[in-house]
Design an enzyme around this catalytic site. Structure first.
Site, PDB file in Angstrom:
ATOM      1  N   ILE A   1       0.863  -1.195   0.000  1.00 16.36           N
ATOM      2  CA  ILE A   1       0.000   0.000   0.000  1.00 16.36           C
ATOM      3  C   ILE A   1       0.893   1.237   0.000  1.00 16.36           C
ATOM      4  O   ILE A   1       1.768   1.362   0.869  1.00 16.36           O
ATOM      5  CB  ILE A   1      -0.869   0.054   1.295  1.00 16.36           C
ATOM      6  CG1 ILE A   1      -1.841  -1.121   1.348  1.00 16.36           C
ATOM      7  CG2 ILE A   1      -1.629   1.375   1.435  1.00 16.36           C
ATOM      8  CD1 ILE A   1      -2.926  -1.073   0.281  1.00 16.36           C
ATOM      9  N   HIS A   2       0.709   2.120  -0.948  1.00 19.13           N
ATOM     10  CA  HIS A   2       1.488   3.367  -0.886  1.00 19.13           C
ATOM     11  C   HIS A   2       0.837   4.545  -1.610  1.00 19.13           C
ATOM     12  O   HIS A   2       1.288   5.683  -1.472  1.00 19.13           O
ATOM     13  CB  HIS A   2       2.900   3.158  -1.454  1.00 19.13           C
ATOM     14  CG  HIS A   2       2.927   3.059  -2.954  1.00 19.13           C
ATOM     15  ND1 HIS A   2       2.678   1.884  -3.625  1.00 19.13           N
ATOM     16  CD2 HIS A   2       3.152   3.996  -3.918  1.00 19.13           C
ATOM     17  CE1 HIS A   2       2.758   2.088  -4.920  1.00 19.13           C
ATOM     18  NE2 HIS A   2       3.041   3.363  -5.135  1.00 19.13           N
ATOM     19  N   ARG A   3      -0.236   4.304  -2.400  1.00 19.43           N
ATOM     20  CA  ARG A   3      -0.770   5.403  -3.203  1.00 19.43           C
ATOM     21  C   ARG A   3      -1.369   6.498  -2.337  1.00 19.43           C
ATOM     22  O   ARG A   3      -2.034   6.224  -1.336  1.00 19.43           O
ATOM     23  CB  ARG A   3      -1.841   4.866  -4.151  1.00 19.43           C
ATOM     24  CG  ARG A   3      -1.290   4.012  -5.259  1.00 19.43           C
ATOM     25  CD  ARG A   3      -0.306   4.784  -6.085  1.00 19.43           C
ATOM     26  NE  ARG A   3       0.307   3.942  -7.085  1.00 19.43           N
ATOM     27  CZ  ARG A   3       0.262   4.196  -8.377  1.00 19.43           C
ATOM     28  NH1 ARG A   3      -0.366   5.258  -8.829  1.00 19.43           N
ATOM     29  NH2 ARG A   3       0.873   3.411  -9.219  1.00 19.43           N
TER      30      ARG A   3
END
Ligand code: UD1
Ligand code: UDP
Length: 361
Positions: free
Chosen positions: A201-203
């Site tokens: 997860i990074h957006r």
């Protein structure tokens, strides 16, 4: 012939590796590392493991707001262009490093080459969408990974010098897949094949809202399986900022580790029961590895994986992830959605032809 490549984030380094290997057979490549990613496990490890040539210029830009980061890059890339006088500038994907390289080249009338052109999520709130649309519109040579991407460009009247070559990330996957199995073992991570979910997860749309991030981690904690999560530094910092780190640590099934290397990631992807992600690259690698993918976004620019039923968009604010994972059973990963694994070779050859024919540009 001299081509100046601009890159600086983790996914760009994965893309540079196969293209650079081919390109250097024909032209002199000058590699500019913007330094947008700078932790060893976000950048250095990719240079080492993928044998990417040492950058000719390390700009050392690092993290900042969009304007400051892009502006600093633009200024420094321009200086390098003045010094090197390249015949073309080559950029990848849709990050701030992409846009800075594109603007610097375009304003100095240096032919601009864009690898991974034509992708669209049609969500202009994503910084990546702005970066890719602007870059495509000022590029002189565009390498689209799919026919859909060519069609997206056509809709925006970008028709000339557009080539569907396939996806360079598929080249990278094929080249490195067996190496990953040889070099690493799941034992290192205390995992067993097909008995864990792999998550990334990074957006910004997921990390920059406390409500969103909390919903995602709550849904992870409710899953019956181990969730193995190499954590992007952006997400780590956001969990700390929102005071969520402890809640996450209390969930026994969530195993958080530092970002892993590309070869480790390929191994983890191939053996995962399913992949849960918001990453562009990881969605495709799930397909290459024939592993079901759940994408925690409301839209994706890699629509083909969804259309063939191997990737499913999930809104964690509205859907029960555990139920979706249980019910989602894709089986057919056989359609070659992203080319034949020779995208890099084609790109190198087309660049040489283009530069020979357009030396007047
Ligand atoms: C960038 C790209 C995104 C891409 C992602 C790949 C833009 C606008 N976004 O997002 O499209 O999917 O890279 O991973 O270009 N940080 C570190 N160490 C690092 C790098 C970043 O700690 O080596 C932290 C910093 O707190 C930084 C934050 O991560 O502020 C975000 O980094 P940044 O490069 O701005 O964007 P990404 O989220 O990585
Ligand atoms: N990746 C990696 N280690 C990790 C997470 C991702 O090597 O801990 C690789 C992944 O296999 C893919 C690329 O990084 O090749 C994707 O980058 P990321 O998800 O950061 O960016 P995006 O593709 O969303 O732009």
């Amino acid at each position: 012939m001299k081509v100046l490549t601009v890159a600086g984030t983790r996914p760009q380094l994965v893309k540079v590796a196969p293209v650079s290997r081919e390109l250097r057979k024909y032209v002199k490549e000058i590699l500019v590392n913007t330094g947008q990613h700078y932790d060893y496990n976000m950048a250095g490890i990719f240079f080492d493991e993928l044998h990417i040539p040492k950058p000719d210029y390390d700009l050392g830009i690092g993290s900042a707001s969009h304007g400051k980061q892009t502006g600093e890059m633009l200024k420094k890339i321009e200086e390098v262009i003045f010094q090197e006088k390249p015949d073309a500038v080559l950029v990848y994907g849709d990050t701030n490093s992409t846009l800075a390289g594109a603007l610097a080249a375009s304003k100095l009338h240096i032919p601009l080459i864009h690898v991974e052109a034509g992708l669209r999520s049609y969500n202009k709130k994503m910084p990546e969408e702005i970066n890719r649309v602007l870059t495509d519109h000022i590029s002189n040579l565009l390498f689209a990974p799919t026919e859909k991407a060519v069609e997206n460009l056509r809709k925006e009247s970008i028709i000339e010098n557009v080539f569907n070559v396939g996806d360079v990330m598929y080249d990278a996957f094929l080249y490195n897949s067996a190496l990953a199995e040889k070099k690493y073992s799941l034992k290192k991570f205390d995992l067993e094949s097909k008995k864990y979910l792999l998550a990334t997860i990074h957006r910004a749309e997921n990390t920059d809202s406390r409500e969103h991030l909390l919903a995602i981690f709550k849904s992870f904690a409710e899953l019956g399986d181990i969730v193995f999560l190499p954590l992007h530094p952006r997400t780590k910092h956001k969990l700390e900022e929102y005071g969520l780190t402890e809640i996450v640590q209390r969930a026994d099934n969530i195993k958080i580790v530092e970002p892993v290397s590309y070869l480790e990631m390929l191994l983890l992807e191939k053996h995962a029961k399913a992949i849960v992600t918001d990453s562009g690259g990881v969605q495709k690698e799930a397909y290459f590895a024939k592993v079901p993918c759940l994408t925690l976004r409301t839209e994706t620019e890699w629509v083909e994986t969804v259309e063939v039923g191997c990737n499913r968009l999930v809104n964690p604010l509205e859907e029960d992830l555990a139920k979706v994972i249980q019910q989602f059973q894709p089986t057919d990963f056989s359609i070659p959605l992203y080319g034949d694994g020779k995208a890099s070779e084609k790109i190198a050859k087309i660049i040489v032809n283009f530069l020979s024919e357009n030396s007047h540009l």
